[in-house]
Design an enzyme around this catalytic site. Structure first.
Site, mmCIF file in Angstrom:
data_model
loop_
_atom_site.group_PDB
_atom_site.id
_atom_site.type_symbol
_atom_site.label_atom_id
_atom_site.label_comp_id
_atom_site.label_asym_id
_atom_site.label_seq_id
_atom_site.Cartn_x
_atom_site.Cartn_y
_atom_site.Cartn_z
ATOM 1 N N THR A 1 -1.602 2.246 6.102
ATOM 2 C CA THR A 1 -1.210 1.012 5.441
ATOM 3 C C THR A 1 -0.972 -0.041 6.512
ATOM 4 O O THR A 1 -0.210 0.176 7.447
ATOM 5 C CB THR A 1 0.075 1.149 4.595
ATOM 6 O OG1 THR A 1 0.467 -0.145 4.139
ATOM 7 C CG2 THR A 1 1.213 1.774 5.362
ATOM 8 N N GLY A 2 -1.654 -1.180 6.383
ATOM 9 C CA GLY A 2 -1.493 -2.215 7.397
ATOM 10 C C GLY A 2 -2.519 -3.311 7.248
ATOM 11 O O GLY A 2 -3.050 -3.519 6.154
ATOM 12 N N THR B 1 0.834 -1.187 0.000
ATOM 13 C CA THR B 1 0.000 0.000 0.000
ATOM 14 C C THR B 1 0.877 1.248 0.000
ATOM 15 O O THR B 1 1.942 1.255 0.595
ATOM 16 C CB THR B 1 -0.890 0.001 1.256
ATOM 17 O OG1 THR B 1 -1.659 -1.190 1.235
ATOM 18 C CG2 THR B 1 -1.790 1.212 1.304
ATOM 19 N N GLY C 1 -5.621 -4.481 6.948
ATOM 20 C CA GLY C 1 -6.821 -3.759 6.560
ATOM 21 C C GLY C 1 -8.037 -4.008 7.425
ATOM 22 O O GLY C 1 -8.751 -3.066 7.790
ATOM 23 N N VAL D 1 -11.389 -6.804 0.130
ATOM 24 C CA VAL D 1 -11.050 -5.380 0.092
ATOM 25 C C VAL D 1 -10.552 -4.988 1.478
ATOM 26 O O VAL D 1 -11.197 -5.313 2.484
ATOM 27 C CB VAL D 1 -12.285 -4.534 -0.292
ATOM 28 C CG1 VAL D 1 -11.966 -3.050 -0.171
ATOM 29 C CG2 VAL D 1 -12.736 -4.891 -1.693
ATOM 30 N N GLY D 2 -9.462 -4.278 1.544
ATOM 31 C CA GLY D 2 -8.904 -3.840 2.823
ATOM 32 C C GLY D 2 -9.341 -2.426 3.150
ATOM 33 O O GLY D 2 -10.357 -1.945 2.661
#
Lengths: 134, 175
Positions: free
Chosen positions: A52-53, A1, A55, A30-31
């Site tokens: 970012t991680g 991401t 999700g 989907v995150g």
């Protein structure tokens, strides 16, 4: 991401996030990146956040909106709010990852709780900086 | 009265590329890539441009850079496909645009911008791709988006799963 947050000379804030998702994710998964208020958030009166991680945990803990709420309702600074969410909300709940955030005064916070992150900052009158794993 | 400033921050997750695997050459490549990304965003802000245009410009460079997990160089699903997500949000009026599960447009963040300018907030799959095609955005194919490290990471992760070995690396749970 990947992501970016910015404050412009008119005092506007914005955030952008883009991702391929999680390696070997199930098709259709989907995150947090496209979930407004989780991986991406911006409001001129408060802050802009890109995450970012992991999700699912960023979504369930509404990471971006939670950082903004801490600033707006609890009077925390950007650094306090972002660090609290990343270290106290996300990390104990398997939410590996981090955020970048900027507020309307141009303060930048970039906490992360995982092994690695690539980051960069630039500000008016300052040389750009890039960080890897730090 | 304090002098109005501009500020920009960018990031990318390290994903499954562990610190132990980082080489000085790779590190230099990431630093150079991040500087290109910052330059794209700064160019907009220095000229008095909008924050929403600055973050879009920065993320387009990140998406075009195969080192990062977005656009070219995105990771693979367990089915060996690439499904990309992106979002933008404008702090002026909380206009927001997001796409999920798309493949084809080179810059998913630009598709998210198209959605932001539509009545919708989130658009998934084929309709989002059609929006990009109708707007004439550039597209890529599997070869364009393919990178060896991402394909290798998929094989490694699938092998771990097949062997029933628990994935202890938290980075394997996020992008």
């Amino acid at each position: 991401t990947v992501g970016a947050v910015a404050l412009d000379l008119s005092g506007n804030l914005a955030a952008a996030t883009s991702t391929g998702g999680m390696t070997a994710k199930p098709p259709g998964r989907v995150g947090d990146s496209p979930v407004i208020g989780a991986g991406t958030f911006a409001d001129n009166a408060i802050c802009a956040v890109s995450g970012t991680g992991h999700g699912e945990i960023f979504i369930r803990w509404t990471a971006g909106a939670e950082i903004a709420a801490r600033i707006r309702h609890a009077g925390q600074t950007l650094e306090q709010a972002a660090t609290a969410v990343v270290m106290e909300d996300l990390m104990p709940n398997d939410g590996s990852g981090g955020v970048i955030a900027v507020d309307r005064a141009g303060n930048i916070a970039m906490p992360f709780n995982c092994e690695g992150m690539y980051r960069g900052t630039a500000r008016r009158g300052e040389a750009p900086q890039t960080f890897i794993y730090r | 009265m304090t002098k109005q400033t501009w500020a920009l921050a960018v990031h990318g997750g390290a994903g499954t590329i562990l610190r132990a695997k980082m080489t000085p050459e790779k590190e230099a490549a990431y630093h150079a890539a991040l500087r290109r990304v910052l330059e794209a965003g700064q160019a907009v802000l220095r000229d008095g441009g909008l924050a929403i245009d600055a973050v879009t410009a920065a993320v387009v460079v990140l998406e075009d850079e195969p080192l990062f997990n977005a656009g070219r160089g995105a990771v693979y699903t367990s089915a060996g496909e690439q499904e990309m997500d992106a979002a933008v949000m404008d702090g002026r009026d909380r206009q927001a645009g997001a796409v999920a599960g798309i493949f084809g447009p080179r810059n998913p963040i630009r598709v998210a911008r198209l959605v932001m300018d539509s009545p919708q907030v989130l658009l998934t799959g084929a309709p989002a791709v059609d929006l990009a095609r109708a707007a004439g955005l550039p597209f890529g194919d599997r070869d364009y988006f393919f990178t060896e490290p991402r394909w290798t990471a998929l094989q490694e992760t699938m092998a771990l799963r097949a062997s029933g070995t628990a994935e202890t690396d938290p980075a394997r749970r996020h992008g």
